[in-house]
Each structure stands twice: as structure tokens, then as C-alpha cells.
Design an enzyme around this catalytic site. Structure first.
Site, PDB file in Angstrom:
ATOM      1  N   HIS A  59       0.842  -1.190   0.000  1.00 30.28           N
ATOM      2  CA  HIS A  59       0.000   0.000   0.000  1.00 30.28           C
ATOM      3  C   HIS A  59       0.883   1.247   0.000  1.00 30.28           C
ATOM      4  O   HIS A  59       1.977   1.251   0.575  1.00 30.28           O
ATOM      5  CB  HIS A  59      -0.904   0.024   1.232  1.00 30.28           C
ATOM      6  CG  HIS A  59      -1.928  -1.053   1.248  1.00 30.28           C
ATOM      7  ND1 HIS A  59      -3.014  -1.014   2.088  1.00 30.28           N
ATOM      8  CD2 HIS A  59      -2.046  -2.214   0.541  1.00 30.28           C
ATOM      9  CE1 HIS A  59      -3.760  -2.095   1.900  1.00 30.28           C
ATOM     10  NE2 HIS A  59      -3.183  -2.838   0.964  1.00 30.28           N
ATOM     11  N   GLU A  61       0.658   4.050   1.616  1.00 32.30           N
ATOM     12  CA  GLU A  61       0.958   4.602   2.937  1.00 32.30           C
ATOM     13  C   GLU A  61       1.965   3.758   3.699  1.00 32.30           C
ATOM     14  O   GLU A  61       2.899   4.294   4.293  1.00 32.30           O
ATOM     15  CB  GLU A  61      -0.333   4.737   3.765  1.00 32.30           C
ATOM     16  CG  GLU A  61      -1.376   5.618   3.144  1.00 32.30           C
ATOM     17  CD  GLU A  61      -2.346   4.887   2.211  1.00 32.30           C
ATOM     18  OE1 GLU A  61      -3.409   5.451   1.930  1.00 32.30           O
ATOM     19  OE2 GLU A  61      -2.044   3.749   1.775  1.00 32.30           O
ATOM     20  N   CYS A  89      -6.128   2.310   5.567  1.00 25.82           N
ATOM     21  CA  CYS A  89      -6.734   1.074   6.059  1.00 25.82           C
ATOM     22  C   CYS A  89      -6.140   0.757   7.436  1.00 25.82           C
ATOM     23  O   CYS A  89      -5.245   1.458   7.920  1.00 25.82           O
ATOM     24  CB  CYS A  89      -6.470  -0.067   5.076  1.00 25.82           C
ATOM     25  SG  CYS A  89      -4.747  -0.627   5.040  1.00 25.82           S
ATOM     26  N   CYS A  92      -2.312   0.319   7.270  1.00 26.66           N
ATOM     27  CA  CYS A  92      -1.610   1.583   7.051  1.00 26.66           C
ATOM     28  C   CYS A  92      -1.724   2.494   8.268  1.00 26.66           C
ATOM     29  O   CYS A  92      -0.758   3.168   8.638  1.00 26.66           O
ATOM     30  CB  CYS A  92      -2.136   2.263   5.792  1.00 26.66           C
ATOM     31  SG  CYS A  92      -1.753   1.342   4.283  1.00 26.66           S
TER      32      CYS A  92
END
Length: 166
Positions: A59, A61, A89, A92
Site C-alpha cells: 500500500h 501509505e 486502512c 496503514c
């Protein structure tokens, strides 16, 4: 809700552009910036979860936080802000929390992303707001979002409904 400053809007729009580049590169359309306390972009990162290799932790992040935390210690990161195209999420948000980053500004809410993606196998979105993850911790993380929602939504326009080729 606190209104965004012009600087926050500018950085958030830059995160949207990073997300669009990730999409153009064949990845999921997520992007973020980490900006230091003096308003300098420290890290810019798009999602890398599909290309060059499939990585469930790729991801934007999490990858950006990993890069930032290799360079700066938590006390330094406390003055940094993570700007991201969509609400972090749970994974993250955990990375942001553990890194020491003190502030998150996001575009699209996780709940809205879940409604958009449905049951898509590339993004089995959870409806778990990052504020709830941060609230379980022992330090405060300021959260501003959702913001610029129509612009944030445009980043994903047609992505989850278009046929994909591998």
C-alpha cells in the site's frame, strides 16, 4: 470538522496525482505524500501492490511510512503529515501510528471506498475508520478527512468496474 488550509489542499491534490500515476503504472490507484513540519515533501509514494510483484503490504501509505521511518525517528516524525488519496486502512493506520507521524489528511473515506470497490479481489476493503485504529493507541494522531471528496473519487473513476488485464 476543521477546514483544510490551502497548503493542505495542495498536498492532498498532489497525493491524488501520485495515485493517478500508480494507476497508470498498473497498480491500484492510491497515492500519498509525507510532508515534514517545514512543509517539505519528504516522501512521495504510489501503491506498489501489483507491479512489479504482487505484495499485499505494498500500500502507498505503508511503503511511504517504511521509507520515512528508515530516515527519521518517531520524535522527528511527530511534526510530519501524511496526505493520502483515501483513508488509511487498518494496516496503514497501524504503520502511521508506530512510525510516530502526528497527522493524517485524507480524501475518500474507507466506508465510501468499500462501497465503490464492492467485493473486488484486489481490494477487499474493510470498513474500519483510521480514527478508530488511532483511538486504541497511547498517543494522539490528528486526522482530517474526508476532504475534497469529489476529486478523490475521480481518481478511482471506472477503475473497479473496468475489465483488467494481467
Amino acid at each position: 470538522m476543521t477546514a483544510l488550509s490551502k497548503r493542505d489542499e495542495s498536498h492532498l491534490r498532489a497525493a491524488f496525482r501520485v495515485a493517478l500515476r500508480a494507476r497508470e503504472e498498473g497498480n491500484l490507484p492510491f497515492g500519498c505524500l509525507i510532508v515534514d513540519g517545514e512543509d517539505n515533501v519528504a516522501v512521495e509514494q504510489g501503491n506498489i501492490g501489483l507491479v512489479p510483484v504482487r505484495d499485499a503490504t505494498g500500500h502507498a501509505e505503508t511503503t511511504a511510512v517504511r521509507r520515512a521511518s528508515q530516515r527519521w525517528a518517531p520524535p522527528e516524525l511527530a511534526s510530519f503529515t501524511l496526505y493520502t488519496s483515501a483513508e488509511p486502512c487498518a494496516m496503514c493506520a497501524g504503520a502511521v501510528y508506530w512510525s510516530g507521524i502526528g497527522r493524517v489528511v485524507f480524501g475518500l473515506r474507507e466506508r465510501d471506498l468499500k462501497a465503490l470497490t464492492g467485493n473486488h479481489p484486489d481490494n477487499p476493503t474493510m470498513d474500519l475508520p483510521c480514527r478508530e485504529v488511532f483511538a486504541r493507541g497511547q498517543r494522539k494522531v490528528e486526522v482530517l478527512g474526508p476532504n475534497l471528496e469529489e476529486e478523490a473519487l475521480a481518481v478511482f473513476d471506472g477503475y473497479w468496474t473496468s475489465p483488467k488485464t494481467d
